[in-house]
Design a protein around this motif. Structure first.
Motif, PDB file in Angstrom:
ATOM      1  N   SER A   1       0.820  -1.205   0.000  1.00  0.00           N
ATOM      2  CA  SER A   1       0.000   0.000   0.000  1.00  0.00           C
ATOM      3  C   SER A   1       0.860   1.263   0.000  1.00  0.00           C
ATOM      4  CB  SER A   1      -0.927  -0.007   1.223  1.00  0.00           C
ATOM      5  OG  SER A   1      -1.810   1.085   1.210  1.00  0.00           O
ATOM      6  N   PRO A   2       1.380   1.673  -1.161  1.00  0.00           N
ATOM      7  CA  PRO A   2       2.267   2.849  -1.215  1.00  0.00           C
ATOM      8  C   PRO A   2       1.633   4.136  -0.711  1.00  0.00           C
ATOM      9  CG  PRO A   2       2.492   1.549  -3.208  1.00  0.00           C
ATOM     10  CD  PRO A   2       1.318   0.981  -2.466  1.00  0.00           C
ATOM     11  N   THR A   3       0.336   4.352  -0.956  1.00  0.00           N
ATOM     12  CA  THR A   3      -0.307   5.602  -0.525  1.00  0.00           C
ATOM     13  C   THR A   3      -1.286   5.387   0.623  1.00  0.00           C
ATOM     14  OG1 THR A   3      -1.978   5.377  -2.267  1.00  0.00           O
ATOM     15  CG2 THR A   3      -0.026   6.685  -2.775  1.00  0.00           C
ATOM     16  N   ALA A   4      -1.232   4.222   1.250  1.00  0.00           N
ATOM     17  CA  ALA A   4      -1.968   3.901   2.490  1.00  0.00           C
ATOM     18  C   ALA A   4      -3.466   3.689   2.307  1.00  0.00           C
ATOM     19  CB  ALA A   4      -1.733   4.972   3.556  1.00  0.00           C
ATOM     20  N   THR A   5      -3.996   3.761   1.096  1.00  0.00           N
ATOM     21  CA  THR A   5      -5.434   3.560   0.912  1.00  0.00           C
ATOM     22  C   THR A   5      -5.816   2.079   1.016  1.00  0.00           C
ATOM     23  OG1 THR A   5      -4.998   3.698  -1.466  1.00  0.00           O
ATOM     24  CG2 THR A   5      -5.891   5.651  -0.404  1.00  0.00           C
ATOM     25  N   THR A   6      -5.020   1.209   0.422  1.00  0.00           N
ATOM     26  CA  THR A   6      -5.269  -0.230   0.554  1.00  0.00           C
ATOM     27  C   THR A   6      -5.177  -0.650   2.016  1.00  0.00           C
ATOM     28  OG1 THR A   6      -4.359  -0.628  -1.659  1.00  0.00           O
ATOM     29  CG2 THR A   6      -4.530  -2.519  -0.191  1.00  0.00           C
ATOM     30  N   ARG A   7      -4.163  -0.143   2.698  1.00  0.00           N
ATOM     31  CA  ARG A   7      -3.990  -0.459   4.120  1.00  0.00           C
ATOM     32  C   ARG A   7      -5.219  -0.053   4.936  1.00  0.00           C
ATOM     33  NH1 ARG A   7       0.482   2.893   7.080  1.00  0.00           N
ATOM     34  NH2 ARG A   7      -1.251   4.368   7.220  1.00  0.00           N
ATOM     35  N   LYS A   8      -5.778   1.100   4.650  1.00  0.00           N
ATOM     36  CA  LYS A   8      -6.931   1.583   5.400  1.00  0.00           C
ATOM     37  C   LYS A   8      -8.119   0.636   5.262  1.00  0.00           C
ATOM     38  CE  LYS A   8      -7.722   5.996   5.493  1.00  0.00           C
ATOM     39  NZ  LYS A   8      -8.117   7.394   5.120  1.00  0.00           N
ATOM     40  N   ILE A   9      -8.359   0.153   4.053  1.00  0.00           N
ATOM     41  CA  ILE A   9      -9.475  -0.779   3.843  1.00  0.00           C
ATOM     42  C   ILE A   9      -9.206  -2.114   4.526  1.00  0.00           C
ATOM     43  CG2 ILE A   9     -10.645  -2.167   2.091  1.00  0.00           C
ATOM     44  CD1 ILE A   9     -11.725   0.630   2.244  1.00  0.00           C
ATOM     45  N   VAL A  10      -7.998  -2.634   4.386  1.00  0.00           N
ATOM     46  CA  VAL A  10      -7.656  -3.910   5.019  1.00  0.00           C
ATOM     47  C   VAL A  10      -7.807  -3.819   6.535  1.00  0.00           C
ATOM     48  CG1 VAL A  10      -5.773  -5.533   5.493  1.00  0.00           C
ATOM     49  CG2 VAL A  10      -6.153  -4.717   3.162  1.00  0.00           C
ATOM     50  N   GLU A  11      -7.327  -2.744   7.122  1.00  0.00           N
ATOM     51  CA  GLU A  11      -7.430  -2.571   8.575  1.00  0.00           C
ATOM     52  C   GLU A  11      -8.890  -2.485   9.022  1.00  0.00           C
ATOM     53  OE1 GLU A  11      -3.215  -0.223   9.520  1.00  0.00           O
ATOM     54  OE2 GLU A  11      -5.067   0.921   9.226  1.00  0.00           O
ATOM     55  N   THR A  12      -9.718  -1.808   8.234  1.00  0.00           N
ATOM     56  CA  THR A  12     -11.130  -1.667   8.590  1.00  0.00           C
ATOM     57  C   THR A  12     -11.834  -3.012   8.529  1.00  0.00           C
ATOM     58  OG1 THR A  12     -11.139   0.598   7.738  1.00  0.00           O
ATOM     59  CG2 THR A  12     -13.274  -0.471   8.047  1.00  0.00           C
ATOM     60  N   ILE A  13     -11.560  -3.794   7.496  1.00  0.00           N
ATOM     61  CA  ILE A  13     -12.149  -5.130   7.384  1.00  0.00           C
ATOM     62  C   ILE A  13     -11.692  -6.005   8.545  1.00  0.00           C
ATOM     63  CG2 ILE A  13     -12.187  -7.244   5.993  1.00  0.00           C
ATOM     64  CD1 ILE A  13     -11.900  -5.409   3.513  1.00  0.00           C
ATOM     65  N   ALA A  14     -10.406  -5.938   8.860  1.00  0.00           N
ATOM     66  CA  ALA A  14      -9.863  -6.744   9.959  1.00  0.00           C
ATOM     67  C   ALA A  14     -10.522  -6.401  11.288  1.00  0.00           C
ATOM     68  CB  ALA A  14      -8.353  -6.555  10.048  1.00  0.00           C
ATOM     69  N   SER A  15     -10.731  -5.110  11.528  1.00  0.00           N
ATOM     70  CA  SER A  15     -11.354  -4.706  12.796  1.00  0.00           C
ATOM     71  C   SER A  15     -12.788  -5.212  12.882  1.00  0.00           C
ATOM     72  CB  SER A  15     -11.315  -3.181  12.946  1.00  0.00           C
ATOM     73  OG  SER A  15     -12.141  -2.553  11.983  1.00  0.00           O
ATOM     74  N   ALA A  16     -13.478  -5.249  11.734  1.00  0.00           N
ATOM     75  CA  ALA A  16     -14.857  -5.736  11.732  1.00  0.00           C
ATOM     76  C   ALA A  16     -14.926  -7.245  11.907  1.00  0.00           C
ATOM     77  CB  ALA A  16     -15.550  -5.330  10.433  1.00  0.00           C
ATOM     78  N   ILE A  17     -13.910  -7.962  11.427  1.00  0.00           N
ATOM     79  CA  ILE A  17     -13.873  -9.413  11.655  1.00  0.00           C
ATOM     80  C   ILE A  17     -13.724  -9.689  13.144  1.00  0.00           C
ATOM     81  CG2 ILE A  17     -12.510 -11.511  11.249  1.00  0.00           C
ATOM     82  CD1 ILE A  17     -11.946 -10.455   8.435  1.00  0.00           C
ATOM     83  N   GLY A  18     -12.971  -8.839  13.822  1.00  0.00           N
ATOM     84  CA  GLY A  18     -12.940  -8.904  15.275  1.00  0.00           C
ATOM     85  C   GLY A  18     -11.974  -9.904  15.863  1.00  0.00           C
ATOM     86  N   SER A  19     -10.879 -10.174  15.194  1.00  0.00           N
ATOM     87  CA  SER A  19      -9.900 -11.106  15.720  1.00  0.00           C
ATOM     88  C   SER A  19      -9.188 -10.519  16.940  1.00  0.00           C
ATOM     89  CB  SER A  19      -8.858 -11.441  14.650  1.00  0.00           C
ATOM     90  OG  SER A  19      -7.795 -12.181  15.203  1.00  0.00           O
ATOM     91  N   ALA A  20      -8.927 -11.371  17.908  1.00  0.00           N
ATOM     92  CA  ALA A  20      -8.214 -10.936  19.116  1.00  0.00           C
ATOM     93  C   ALA A  20      -6.710 -10.927  18.902  1.00  0.00           C
ATOM     94  CB  ALA A  20      -8.567 -11.842  20.286  1.00  0.00           C
ATOM     95  N   GLU A  21      -6.265 -11.544  17.820  1.00  0.00           N
ATOM     96  CA  GLU A  21      -4.826 -11.658  17.586  1.00  0.00           C
ATOM     97  C   GLU A  21      -4.540 -11.338  16.118  1.00  0.00           C
ATOM     98  OE1 GLU A  21      -1.204 -14.958  18.005  1.00  0.00           O
ATOM     99  OE2 GLU A  21      -3.165 -15.329  18.905  1.00  0.00           O
ATOM    100  N   ASN A  22      -3.870 -10.217  15.870  1.00  0.00           N
ATOM    101  CA  ASN A  22      -3.556  -9.777  14.517  1.00  0.00           C
ATOM    102  C   ASN A  22      -2.058  -9.765  14.292  1.00  0.00           C
ATOM    103  OD1 ASN A  22      -5.997  -8.442  12.820  1.00  0.00           O
ATOM    104  ND2 ASN A  22      -6.413  -8.303  15.006  1.00  0.00           N
ATOM    105  N   GLU A  23      -1.655 -10.168  13.105  1.00  0.00           N
ATOM    106  CA  GLU A  23      -0.253 -10.080  12.694  1.00  0.00           C
ATOM    107  C   GLU A  23      -0.222  -9.377  11.344  1.00  0.00           C
ATOM    108  OE1 GLU A  23       3.769 -12.863  12.267  1.00  0.00           O
ATOM    109  OE2 GLU A  23       1.804 -13.789  12.552  1.00  0.00           O
ATOM    110  N   ILE A  24       0.655  -8.386  11.210  1.00  0.00           N
ATOM    111  CA  ILE A  24       0.679  -7.554  10.014  1.00  0.00           C
ATOM    112  C   ILE A  24       1.975  -7.769   9.231  1.00  0.00           C
ATOM    113  CG2 ILE A  24       0.717  -5.174   9.166  1.00  0.00           C
ATOM    114  CD1 ILE A  24      -1.035  -4.432  11.565  1.00  0.00           C
ATOM    115  N   PHE A  25       1.815  -7.988   7.936  1.00  0.00           N
ATOM    116  CA  PHE A  25       2.935  -8.065   7.008  1.00  0.00           C
ATOM    117  C   PHE A  25       2.753  -6.937   5.995  1.00  0.00           C
ATOM    118  CE2 PHE A  25       2.269 -12.345   8.582  1.00  0.00           C
ATOM    119  CZ  PHE A  25       3.546 -12.814   8.854  1.00  0.00           C
ATOM    120  N   ASP A  26       3.433  -5.823   6.224  1.00  0.00           N
ATOM    121  CA  ASP A  26       3.370  -4.692   5.306  1.00  0.00           C
ATOM    122  C   ASP A  26       4.499  -4.860   4.290  1.00  0.00           C
ATOM    123  OD1 ASP A  26       3.312  -2.314   3.946  1.00  0.00           O
ATOM    124  OD2 ASP A  26       3.230  -1.041   5.728  1.00  0.00           O
TER     125      ASP A  26
END
Length: 257
Positions: A9-34
């Motif tokens: 996500s060079p301009t952070a827009t893809t990251r914003k959508i992925v993070e929003t989807i992840a928060s809605a899934i509601g996982s207690a344990e997240n690991e990020i590979f940027d």
């Protein structure tokens, strides 16, 4: 459930959508590979949980540099959610291409979506999908995330029908065009080099850009604190004008569950 976020996500827009989807899934344990500033691919076997893959769309395809950095990830049936983000033109074959790549790596695709983000070529004078993803887009991302969570909770691994064609559209070759630096307003802060996903910018006594390897993501221009970086090449100016003429009508996210 463990949830992995893997995105470019060079301009952070893809990251914003992925993070929003992840928060809605509601996982207690997240690991990020940027993967945005990861110079080389790494061998990572995902053994459990679920994964969200996020990529930008460049000319209807997954960027080659993104494919290179995804190459090390593998799994054996781990559920995967695919996200493509495009600049209000078309996502064309990017989602189906991403589907094929991650499926070949052993992931089980259970959902996919195409969202809209501000186009890389967008400027104040020539805006293209400016401000997106906006509030409405993020609300849709939350809805999608909750739907994914329901599907995971039900144990459903059904593969969705994803839009796109095989063979994929011919890949547009990038390189040879890059943003330029205005030496009058440039402070040589180095921010452009820090955010460049292909590492083609060197900052010393001046800013030097190796245009032959530029991805034309415009991350350097969008992150320049003084506005000294700009994409003003005549070819890009022409493309901006065509995008404004033909792609100004608002498009909405496409969800595949």
């Amino acid at each position: 459930m463990q949830l992995k976020q893997i995105y470019f996500s060079p301009t952070a827009t893809t990251r914003k959508i992925v993070e929003t989807i992840a928060s809605a899934i509601g996982s207690a344990e997240n690991e990020i590979f940027d993967l945005t500033l990861q110079e080389k691919s790494q061998a990572v076997e995902i053994k459990n949980g679920a994964v969200i893959f996020g990529i930008p769309v460049y000319a209807g395809r997954v960027p080659e540099v993104c494919l290179q950095r995804l190459a090390g990830f593998s799994a054996a049936g781990v559920p995967a959610v695919l996200v493509a983000l495009y600049g209000n033109r078309e996502y064309e074959d990017a989602l189906i291409e991403l589907n094929d790549v991650v499926s070949e790596a052993g992931f089980k695709v259970i959902a996919a979506a195409a969202f809209i983000g501000e186009h890389s070529y967008s400027t104040t004078e020539q805006p293209i999908a400016v401000g997106r993803p906006d509030k409405q887009d993020l609300e849709m991302a939350q809805i999608f995330g909750r739907q994914v969570a329901e599907k995971l909770a039900a144990g459903s691994l059904d593969h969705p029908e994803i839009a796109g064609d095989r063979p994929y559209r011919e890949r547009v070759q990038f390189g040879g065009i890059a943003p330029i630096t205005n030496p009058v307003t440039c402070t040589l802060c180095g921010r452009c080099a820090e955010v460049c996903p292909t590492f083609v910018i060197d900052v010393g006594g001046e800013v030097i850009t190796r245009a032959e390897d530029c991805l034309m993501c415009c991350a350097c221009a969008k992150n320049c604190p003084t506005g000294a970086r700009a994409m003003v090449h005549p070819v890009i100016q022409e493309r901006r004008a065509l995008l404004i003429k033909n792609c100004s009508t608002r498009k909405e996210p496409s969800l595949f569950l």
